[in-house]
Write an enzyme that holds these catalytic residues in place. Sequence first.
Site, PDB file in Angstrom:
ATOM      1  N   CYS A  17      -5.123   5.279   4.468  1.00 50.06           N
ATOM      2  CA  CYS A  17      -6.169   4.335   4.080  1.00 50.06           C
ATOM      3  C   CYS A  17      -7.112   4.944   3.047  1.00 50.06           C
ATOM      4  CB  CYS A  17      -6.945   3.921   5.317  1.00 50.06           C
ATOM      5  SG  CYS A  17      -7.497   5.352   6.224  1.00 50.06           S
ATOM      6  N   GLU A  41     -11.758   0.469  11.596  1.00 52.73           N
ATOM      7  CA  GLU A  41     -11.386   1.325  10.468  1.00 52.73           C
ATOM      8  C   GLU A  41     -10.261   0.598   9.752  1.00 52.73           C
ATOM      9  OE1 GLU A  41     -12.783   4.028   9.506  1.00 52.73           O
ATOM     10  OE2 GLU A  41     -13.955   4.666  11.236  1.00 52.73           O
ATOM     11  N   LYS A  68      -3.284   1.094  22.645  1.00 49.44           N
ATOM     12  CA  LYS A  68      -2.089   0.380  22.191  1.00 49.44           C
ATOM     13  C   LYS A  68      -1.657   0.977  20.853  1.00 49.44           C
ATOM     14  CE  LYS A  68      -0.637  -2.610  19.545  1.00 49.44           C
ATOM     15  NZ  LYS A  68       0.688  -2.108  19.209  1.00 49.44           N
TER      16      LYS A  68
HETATM   17  P1  NAP Z   1      -1.635  -3.305  11.317  1.00 51.81           P
HETATM   18  O1  NAP Z   1      -0.448  -4.111  11.023  1.00 51.81           O
HETATM   19  O2  NAP Z   1      -2.963  -3.960  11.270  1.00 51.81           O
HETATM   20  O3  NAP Z   1      -1.388  -2.668  12.750  1.00 51.81           O
HETATM   21  C1  NAP Z   1      -2.332  -1.826  13.363  1.00 51.81           C
HETATM   22  C2  NAP Z   1      -2.228  -1.973  14.856  1.00 51.81           C
HETATM   23  O4  NAP Z   1      -2.591  -3.295  15.222  1.00 51.81           O
HETATM   24  C3  NAP Z   1      -0.812  -1.759  15.381  1.00 51.81           C
HETATM   25  O5  NAP Z   1      -0.877  -1.139  16.641  1.00 51.81           O
HETATM   26  C4  NAP Z   1      -0.298  -3.180  15.502  1.00 51.81           C
HETATM   27  O6  NAP Z   1       0.735  -3.308  16.446  1.00 51.81           O
HETATM   28  C5  NAP Z   1      -1.553  -3.874  15.996  1.00 51.81           C
HETATM   29  N1  NAP Z   1      -1.570  -5.311  15.808  1.00 51.81           N
HETATM   30  C6  NAP Z   1      -0.924  -6.059  14.888  1.00 51.81           C
HETATM   31  N2  NAP Z   1      -1.222  -7.370  15.071  1.00 51.81           N
HETATM   32  C7  NAP Z   1      -2.069  -7.431  16.136  1.00 51.81           C
HETATM   33  C8  NAP Z   1      -2.723  -8.499  16.833  1.00 51.81           C
HETATM   34  N3  NAP Z   1      -2.590  -9.779  16.468  1.00 51.81           N
HETATM   35  N4  NAP Z   1      -3.509  -8.182  17.887  1.00 51.81           N
HETATM   36  C9  NAP Z   1      -3.671  -6.909  18.270  1.00 51.81           C
HETATM   37  N5  NAP Z   1      -3.076  -5.864  17.670  1.00 51.81           N
HETATM   38  C10 NAP Z   1      -2.294  -6.129  16.605  1.00 51.81           C
HETATM   39  O7  NAP Z   1      -1.744  -2.030  10.368  1.00 51.81           O
HETATM   40  P2  NAP Z   1      -0.633  -0.949  10.082  1.00 51.81           P
HETATM   41  O8  NAP Z   1       0.342  -1.529   9.126  1.00 51.81           O
HETATM   42  O9  NAP Z   1      -0.120  -0.374  11.355  1.00 51.81           O
HETATM   43  O10 NAP Z   1      -1.504   0.198   9.390  1.00 51.81           O
HETATM   44  C11 NAP Z   1      -1.775   0.219   8.040  1.00 51.81           C
HETATM   45  C12 NAP Z   1      -3.203  -0.243   7.786  1.00 51.81           C
HETATM   46  O11 NAP Z   1      -4.107   0.564   8.512  1.00 51.81           O
HETATM   47  C13 NAP Z   1      -3.592  -0.073   6.340  1.00 51.81           C
HETATM   48  O12 NAP Z   1      -4.287  -1.195   5.896  1.00 51.81           O
HETATM   49  C14 NAP Z   1      -4.507   1.135   6.357  1.00 51.81           C
HETATM   50  O13 NAP Z   1      -5.426   1.194   5.318  1.00 51.81           O
HETATM   51  C15 NAP Z   1      -5.166   0.984   7.679  1.00 51.81           C
HETATM   52  N6  NAP Z   1      -5.695   2.265   8.127  1.00 51.81           N
HETATM   53  C16 NAP Z   1      -7.044   2.429   8.117  1.00 51.81           C
HETATM   54  C17 NAP Z   1      -7.585   3.643   8.504  1.00 51.81           C
HETATM   55  C18 NAP Z   1      -9.076   3.848   8.496  1.00 51.81           C
HETATM   56  O14 NAP Z   1      -9.526   4.795   9.115  1.00 51.81           O
HETATM   57  N7  NAP Z   1      -9.856   3.008   7.838  1.00 51.81           N
HETATM   58  C19 NAP Z   1      -6.761   4.680   8.915  1.00 51.81           C
HETATM   59  C20 NAP Z   1      -5.377   4.478   8.912  1.00 51.81           C
HETATM   60  C21 NAP Z   1      -4.872   3.241   8.522  1.00 51.81           C
HETATM   61  P3  NAP Z   1       2.285  -3.245  16.027  1.00 51.81           P
HETATM   62  O15 NAP Z   1       2.445  -2.099  15.066  1.00 51.81           O
HETATM   63  O16 NAP Z   1       2.950  -2.973  17.324  1.00 51.81           O
HETATM   64  O17 NAP Z   1       2.609  -4.549  15.404  1.00 51.81           O
END
Ligand code: NAP
Length: 520
Positions: free
Chosen positions: A325, A291, A216
């Site tokens: 991140c 992650e 997804k």
């Molecule tokens: P996010 O809002 O948590 O979204 C990540 C994924 O989860 C997206 O596909 C999102 O879908 C989905 N999602 C959102 N709500 C959900 C739910 N209730 N159930 C299931 N899936 C759900 O994060 P983001 O804004 O895309 O990414 C930024 C974050 O990712 C930052 O905090 C960053 O630090 C972290 N990150 C971490 C790493 C690592 O390796 N540690 C690497 C890259 C990024 P939709 O987008 O379709 O809403």
Amino acid sequence: MIKTMFTRTIHRVSIIQSHHSSISRREMSMGTESVVARLKSSGLLQTKGLIGGKWTDAYDGRTIQVNNPATGDLIASVACMGEKETKDAISSAYDAFGHWSKLTAADRSSRLRNWYNLLIQHKEELGQLITLEQGKPLKEAIGEVGYGASFIEFFAEEAKRVYGDIIPSTLTDRRLFVLKQPVGVVGAITPWNFPLAMITRKVGPALACGCTVVIKPSEFTPLTALAAAELALQSGIPPGVLNVVMGDAPKIGNSLLESPQVRKITFTGSTAVGKKLMAGAAETVKKVSLELGGNAPCIVFDDADLEVALKGSLATKFRNSGQTCVCANRILVQEGIYEKFTSAFSNAVQNLKVGNGFSEGVVQGPLINEAAVQKVDSFVQDAISKGAKVLVGGKRHSLGLTFYEPTIIGDVKNEMLIARQEVFGPVAPVIRFKTEEEAIQIANDTNAGLAAYIFTNGIKRSWRVSEALEYGIVGVNEGLVSTEVAPFGGYKQSGLGREGSKYGLDEYLEIKYVCMGNMS
Ligand code: NAP
């Protein structure tokens, strides 16, 4: 869903409000049209989900729009899927598991290798697609394709090295073995900031082990995921082994969590969503890899090589406009080098060219949407109101509402919001410190523990501080540390498990102990 509808609404409003920079926006839009036309003709612009090897519309015909964050232009409308499509994707993955997991490792390896070759062959187009939907400068986007593809190559090779063990028995008539077997169907949920690499880092090891997946991708960047899936099909990865559904995130997420056929959830994204998924996975006791967000300290000691520290800090802070991140979230600078460092850092940051990722010389693209800009600006305003000083930038960019000026803020205190939470934008908060102990204390004073960076010429200090930092990744005199051959993952609330490297395979394997008795 409420969250994403909110951000999308603001995003559209932002485009309407941005007339003051209409000339450059018009030029940028022309870029969007020609890239879309090129991608269409190469067959890489897929807009349907992939279920059991078939490109599939949402069952109720709904679509979501994917916009170029630099211009607001509509790139494409893609299927907006939910529970029913996810259930079918899980069934397809479950059916495909029987066959895929029983192929020889060499067979799986050669198909993954084909996929790697196709990703590299289409590096330019995939890079353009990433710039189009995610915004990062084209050179960085093409770099992401190379980095993303490297996980497929690495795990194609590792597929042949999933060894078990023979354990010396405690009884003469017994033989004890350890088998490693694929966990089964994997649900992989990924973010928008690395639309390709966050997928391949999961799917590479999963497929290598014999697992099948339902991916997804983020609704902001599904097109790169779909293009990669098209190339996976072309590479001989059988239908059903890799499925892609996108749309209603909570519905898709819940369907993956509730299904007893899904044996593992692997997630990259925000800590808040990661916690929800971890709690949801408890019901069926699935394996979970997370992650999550970071709050990386970048510590510049008095004894650092100034040039090396500058280069490293720039790279770790401003890559992808600060939207990674592992981006430095706090720059800690020792008092003896503070003035020299901040003045050189300010000169360098002033010269970072901001604009559409397709424009020549641009190194800072837009943020993903208007909500992200609002968040970044609110953190900056909060810091200013509490006594921090803007050294460079500090406001929205004249290009329009998805652009923010590369910013440095001095005299930041670790208690300020900007140092407590992930800013995820092109803002470098600088904190002054006196002693090594103080730096370590400030660096570890957070719930996150993903990446940390130190700049020093002291060998003893390098070891001492690396060991004291409560982080899963430490860069010493280096700002860019990610590679497919090394483990990536965090301590504390930055996550669970590791991706990449030989350790990345373990996340997709069950360990089975076989005891053969009465052998004498
Ligand atoms: P996010 O809002 O948590 O979204 C990540 C994924 O989860 C997206 O596909 C999102 O879908 C989905 N999602 C959102 N709500 C959900 C739910 N209730 N159930 C299931 N899936 C759900 O994060 P983001 O804004 O895309 O990414 C930024 C974050 O990712 C930052 O905090 C960053 O630090 C972290 N990150 C971490 C790493 C690592 O390796 N540690 C690497 C890259 C990024 P939709 O987008 O379709 O809403």
